[in-house]
Design an enzyme around this catalytic site. Sequence first.
Site, PDB file in Angstrom:
ATOM      1  N   LYS A   1       0.805  -1.227   0.000  1.00 44.26           N
ATOM      2  CA  LYS A   1       0.000   0.000   0.000  1.00 44.26           C
ATOM      3  C   LYS A   1       0.834   1.271   0.000  1.00 44.26           C
ATOM      4  O   LYS A   1       0.409   2.296  -0.520  1.00 44.26           O
ATOM      5  CB  LYS A   1      -0.994  -0.003   1.168  1.00 44.26           C
ATOM      6  CG  LYS A   1      -2.035  -1.106   1.012  1.00 44.26           C
ATOM      7  CD  LYS A   1      -3.294  -0.870   1.820  1.00 44.26           C
ATOM      8  CE  LYS A   1      -4.333  -1.925   1.461  1.00 44.26           C
ATOM      9  NZ  LYS A   1      -5.517  -1.913   2.287  1.00 44.26           N
TER      10      LYS A   1
ATOM     11  N   LYS B   1      -6.064 -11.297  -5.432  1.00 46.04           N
ATOM     12  CA  LYS B   1      -7.272 -11.585  -4.653  1.00 46.04           C
ATOM     13  C   LYS B   1      -8.416 -10.646  -5.044  1.00 46.04           C
ATOM     14  O   LYS B   1      -8.177  -9.501  -5.472  1.00 46.04           O
ATOM     15  CB  LYS B   1      -6.989 -11.534  -3.160  1.00 46.04           C
ATOM     16  CG  LYS B   1      -6.842 -10.156  -2.584  1.00 46.04           C
ATOM     17  CD  LYS B   1      -7.005 -10.158  -1.066  1.00 46.04           C
ATOM     18  CE  LYS B   1      -7.220  -8.725  -0.597  1.00 46.04           C
ATOM     19  NZ  LYS B   1      -8.023  -8.542   0.551  1.00 46.04           N
TER      20      LYS B   1
ATOM     21  N   LYS C   1     -12.048  -4.958  -2.978  1.00 40.34           N
ATOM     22  CA  LYS C   1     -12.995  -3.844  -3.103  1.00 40.34           C
ATOM     23  C   LYS C   1     -12.377  -2.721  -3.916  1.00 40.34           C
ATOM     24  O   LYS C   1     -13.071  -1.930  -4.513  1.00 40.34           O
ATOM     25  CB  LYS C   1     -13.290  -3.259  -1.723  1.00 40.34           C
ATOM     26  CG  LYS C   1     -14.126  -4.104  -0.830  1.00 40.34           C
ATOM     27  CD  LYS C   1     -14.653  -3.214   0.294  1.00 40.34           C
ATOM     28  CE  LYS C   1     -14.749  -3.911   1.613  1.00 40.34           C
ATOM     29  NZ  LYS C   1     -13.499  -4.142   2.315  1.00 40.34           N
TER      30      LYS C   1
HETATM   31  P1  ATP Z   1      -9.910  -4.932  -0.186  1.00 37.56           P
HETATM   32  O1  ATP Z   1     -10.967  -5.944  -0.505  1.00 37.56           O
HETATM   33  O2  ATP Z   1     -10.164  -3.564  -0.743  1.00 37.56           O
HETATM   34  O3  ATP Z   1      -8.524  -5.435  -0.459  1.00 37.56           O
HETATM   35  P2  ATP Z   1      -9.373  -5.415   2.558  1.00 37.56           P
HETATM   36  O4  ATP Z   1      -8.595  -6.636   2.260  1.00 37.56           O
HETATM   37  O5  ATP Z   1      -8.753  -4.304   3.266  1.00 37.56           O
HETATM   38  O6  ATP Z   1     -10.061  -4.742   1.327  1.00 37.56           O
HETATM   39  P3  ATP Z   1     -11.441  -5.818   4.524  1.00 37.56           P
HETATM   40  O7  ATP Z   1     -12.729  -5.231   4.163  1.00 37.56           O
HETATM   41  O8  ATP Z   1     -10.718  -5.200   5.644  1.00 37.56           O
HETATM   42  O9  ATP Z   1     -10.623  -5.998   3.214  1.00 37.56           O
HETATM   43  O10 ATP Z   1     -11.557  -7.387   4.753  1.00 37.56           O
HETATM   44  C1  ATP Z   1     -12.618  -8.023   5.298  1.00 37.56           C
HETATM   45  C2  ATP Z   1     -12.278  -9.456   5.583  1.00 37.56           C
HETATM   46  O11 ATP Z   1     -12.433 -10.221   4.389  1.00 37.56           O
HETATM   47  C3  ATP Z   1     -10.851  -9.741   6.066  1.00 37.56           C
HETATM   48  O12 ATP Z   1     -10.876 -10.714   7.077  1.00 37.56           O
HETATM   49  C4  ATP Z   1     -10.148 -10.248   4.848  1.00 37.56           C
HETATM   50  O13 ATP Z   1      -9.123 -11.152   5.193  1.00 37.56           O
HETATM   51  C5  ATP Z   1     -11.263 -10.951   4.108  1.00 37.56           C
HETATM   52  N1  ATP Z   1     -11.056 -10.902   2.659  1.00 37.56           N
HETATM   53  C6  ATP Z   1     -10.901  -9.792   1.893  1.00 37.56           C
HETATM   54  N2  ATP Z   1     -10.732 -10.124   0.593  1.00 37.56           N
HETATM   55  C7  ATP Z   1     -10.808 -11.486   0.540  1.00 37.56           C
HETATM   56  C8  ATP Z   1     -10.717 -12.458  -0.515  1.00 37.56           C
HETATM   57  N3  ATP Z   1     -10.532 -12.094  -1.779  1.00 37.56           N
HETATM   58  N4  ATP Z   1     -10.844 -13.760  -0.213  1.00 37.56           N
HETATM   59  C9  ATP Z   1     -11.061 -14.141   1.053  1.00 37.56           C
HETATM   60  N5  ATP Z   1     -11.146 -13.299   2.113  1.00 37.56           N
HETATM   61  C10 ATP Z   1     -11.014 -11.990   1.874  1.00 37.56           C
END
Ligand code: ATP
Length: 327
Positions: A110, A191, A194
Amino acid sequence: MRIFSGVQPTGIFHIGDYLGALKQFVQLQEENHCLYCVVDLHAITLPTDPKVLKEHILDVAALYMAVGIDPKKQIIFVQSDVPYHSELAWILMCNTYTGELSRMTQYKDKSKGEESSPAGLFTYPVLMAADILLYDTDTVPVGNDQKQHIEITRDIAVRVNNKFPGTFVVPEGRFLKEGARIMSLDDPLTKMSKSSPNPFSRISLLDDEDTIRKAVKKATTDSFDNIAYDEKNRPAVSNLLTIYSVFSGMTIEKIVKLNEGKGYGAFKKDLGEVIITALRPIKERYEEIRNSEELVVCLRDGSERAYALAEKTMKRVKDNFGLGTVS
Ligand code: ATP
Ligand code: LTN
């Protein structure tokens, strides 16, 4: 057991968040005391529009409830409503090494190595450790992209306990085998996220049915003429099979068998319907909750209950560290 987890209010959840994290949140509430937090202080480590942030906080809280977390039995609350998170983060920062923070892969991704990246992005894992340790958490259910952050939380807790025994409960991460890492629909090597600029890379929990069908139809596949699971050589179709399996409850072997002799067109059509059926009740409940007055009432009640628990831990921590005027 005490369970704690948090999600950043940075947008509407996608099916990766749901399958990697939220689904276990719901399962765990049956036999445990759970705290599920909307981590708004983490969200401001990157630039955010205040109006959008305010809305996203309520979106995420409503989604917690819509997926089935019961706010009367468990605690759903907003991180910044309990100021002890920031206070404990400072104390922990004084017990964290800059070297270990600079090894965090999320920070490296990041900050992109820029000197002008916010210090909050660097100390992000310490605030996360504070979230967890503040509630004497035993277990933290998260997607496996958070493994490194759970490890540093444990290291900090052990380090403090070595100086001041009995200060913290040392927590464990809980990672699912299947669904722990759902990949992007347009690039199976990254992965689902969002923040990806391509909206067809993900399926949001609130997408309408046509958008879901379109996203599945557009999903990357490969040029083989059968449907089979092979994560290494066929990551795209393996990701679709995982999504199919976790949403339908069918094993991957069974899905592969059902699709023998079929092409991607038919497989994707079925997959779209499986996702639509699974998300329909969540969407309906979300619409009801998001605009109800009950949502804010539940969050106020949640932060009061969280505050009372956090206060006890903070008193113990400050006593152990010799902080404050009187004990
Ligand atoms: P972004 O999706 O923008 O990368 P982030 O990883 O910061 O956002 P959060 O909203 O903080 O996501 O994550 C919510 C939860 O969902 C966390 O426990 C994260 O590990 C899980 N998570 C996020 N993306 C995935 C994915 N692609 N597959 C499985 N678990 C996920
Ligand atoms: N870093 C996590 C969100 C998060 C969290 C937490 C998860 C902040 N504090 C405490 C579990 C416990 C993420 O980006 N998914």
